[in-house]
Motif scaffolding. Structure first.
Motif, PDB file in Angstrom:
ATOM      1  N   ASN A 183     -44.301 -73.813 -56.205  1.00 44.11           N
ATOM      2  CA  ASN A 183     -43.242 -73.444 -57.141  1.00 44.11           C
ATOM      3  C   ASN A 183     -43.770 -72.647 -58.326  1.00 44.11           C
ATOM      4  O   ASN A 183     -43.116 -71.715 -58.789  1.00 44.11           O
ATOM      5  CB  ASN A 183     -42.516 -74.692 -57.653  1.00 44.11           C
ATOM      6  CG  ASN A 183     -41.676 -75.349 -56.579  1.00 44.11           C
ATOM      7  OD1 ASN A 183     -41.362 -74.746 -55.567  1.00 44.11           O
ATOM      8  ND2 ASN A 183     -41.320 -76.596 -56.796  1.00 44.11           N
ATOM      9  N   ALA A 215     -26.635 -70.272 -56.863  1.00 42.35           N
ATOM     10  CA  ALA A 215     -27.243 -71.563 -56.516  1.00 42.35           C
ATOM     11  C   ALA A 215     -26.174 -72.631 -56.335  1.00 42.35           C
ATOM     12  O   ALA A 215     -26.241 -73.437 -55.402  1.00 42.35           O
ATOM     13  CB  ALA A 215     -28.228 -71.978 -57.600  1.00 42.35           C
ATOM     14  N   SER A 254     -34.005 -72.563 -53.832  1.00 39.58           N
ATOM     15  CA  SER A 254     -34.766 -72.921 -55.030  1.00 39.58           C
ATOM     16  C   SER A 254     -35.840 -71.891 -55.353  1.00 39.58           C
ATOM     17  O   SER A 254     -36.145 -71.661 -56.519  1.00 39.58           O
ATOM     18  CB  SER A 254     -35.390 -74.307 -54.888  1.00 39.58           C
ATOM     19  OG  SER A 254     -36.320 -74.319 -53.825  1.00 39.58           O
ATOM     20  N   SER A 255     -36.387 -71.232 -54.342  1.00 34.64           N
ATOM     21  CA  SER A 255     -37.410 -70.213 -54.605  1.00 34.64           C
ATOM     22  C   SER A 255     -36.829 -69.038 -55.396  1.00 34.64           C
ATOM     23  O   SER A 255     -37.481 -68.499 -56.292  1.00 34.64           O
ATOM     24  CB  SER A 255     -38.022 -69.708 -53.294  1.00 34.64           C
ATOM     25  OG  SER A 255     -37.017 -69.186 -52.440  1.00 34.64           O
ATOM     26  N   GLN A 304     -34.172 -69.278 -57.420  1.00 37.15           N
ATOM     27  CA  GLN A 304     -33.903 -69.823 -58.753  1.00 37.15           C
ATOM     28  C   GLN A 304     -35.170 -69.829 -59.606  1.00 37.15           C
ATOM     29  O   GLN A 304     -35.131 -69.460 -60.780  1.00 37.15           O
ATOM     30  CB  GLN A 304     -33.356 -71.242 -58.637  1.00 37.15           C
ATOM     31  CG  GLN A 304     -31.990 -71.325 -57.983  1.00 37.15           C
ATOM     32  CD  GLN A 304     -31.597 -72.773 -57.732  1.00 37.15           C
ATOM     33  OE1 GLN A 304     -31.642 -73.592 -58.637  1.00 37.15           O
ATOM     34  NE2 GLN A 304     -31.227 -73.088 -56.510  1.00 37.15           N
ATOM     35  N   LEU A 305     -36.284 -70.222 -59.014  1.00 38.59           N
ATOM     36  CA  LEU A 305     -37.550 -70.258 -59.748  1.00 38.59           C
ATOM     37  C   LEU A 305     -38.044 -68.856 -60.076  1.00 38.59           C
ATOM     38  O   LEU A 305     -38.470 -68.584 -61.198  1.00 38.59           O
ATOM     39  CB  LEU A 305     -38.602 -71.021 -58.938  1.00 38.59           C
ATOM     40  CG  LEU A 305     -38.378 -72.517 -58.815  1.00 38.59           C
ATOM     41  CD1 LEU A 305     -39.316 -73.110 -57.765  1.00 38.59           C
ATOM     42  CD2 LEU A 305     -38.562 -73.204 -60.154  1.00 38.59           C
TER      43      LEU A 305
END
Length: 124
Positions: free
Chosen positions: A2, A54, A61-62, A64-65
């Motif tokens: 992450n 999202a 999630s990737s 979003q990060l």
């Protein structure tokens, strides 16, 4: 893993902020910090779009990060906004200082809401 998404997004967002600020300020002959205003509002729009995507399940999630935390985190800047507002007030440009504070918050929130609405229209 992450942390890598966040670092890569920030590696793009920070220079993009610097270059955008430079380009925008060069076009405006005023004490108002248009460059910082621009990157902050654009960052709010992008973050709203990612948040809406999202929520709709369209952004893993990737993303979003990478985009939300990394790119937008490095692109936008609350510290520079605060410093420039304080500098305007100290230099006697109190109207510009107040305008920067009020308009930045309203435009940023509006852009975030527009980003979420756009995401909902695209992915709902």
């Amino acid at each position: 893993m992450n942390w890598l998404f966040v670092a890569l997004g920030a590696a793009i967002g920070a220079p993009l902020r610097f270059l955008t600020d430079l380009a925008v300020q060069k076009r405006h002959d005023t004490v108002f910090p248009w460059g910082t205003f621009t990157v902050n509002v654009v960052g709010c729009l992008v973050l709203g779009l990612v948040t809406g995507a999202a929520t709709a399940g369209a952004a893993p999630s990737s993303v979003q990060l990478f985009v939300g935390t990394g790119l937008c985190g490095a692109l936008t800047t609350y510290s520079t906004f605060s410093y420039e507002t304080l500098r305007l007030a100290e230099d006697g440009a109190k109207f510009y200082a107040a305008a920067n504070a009020v308009v930045s918050v309203i435009a940023g929130l509006g852009a975030a809401f527009m980003g979420v609405a756009l995401a909902e229209a695209l992915w709902a």
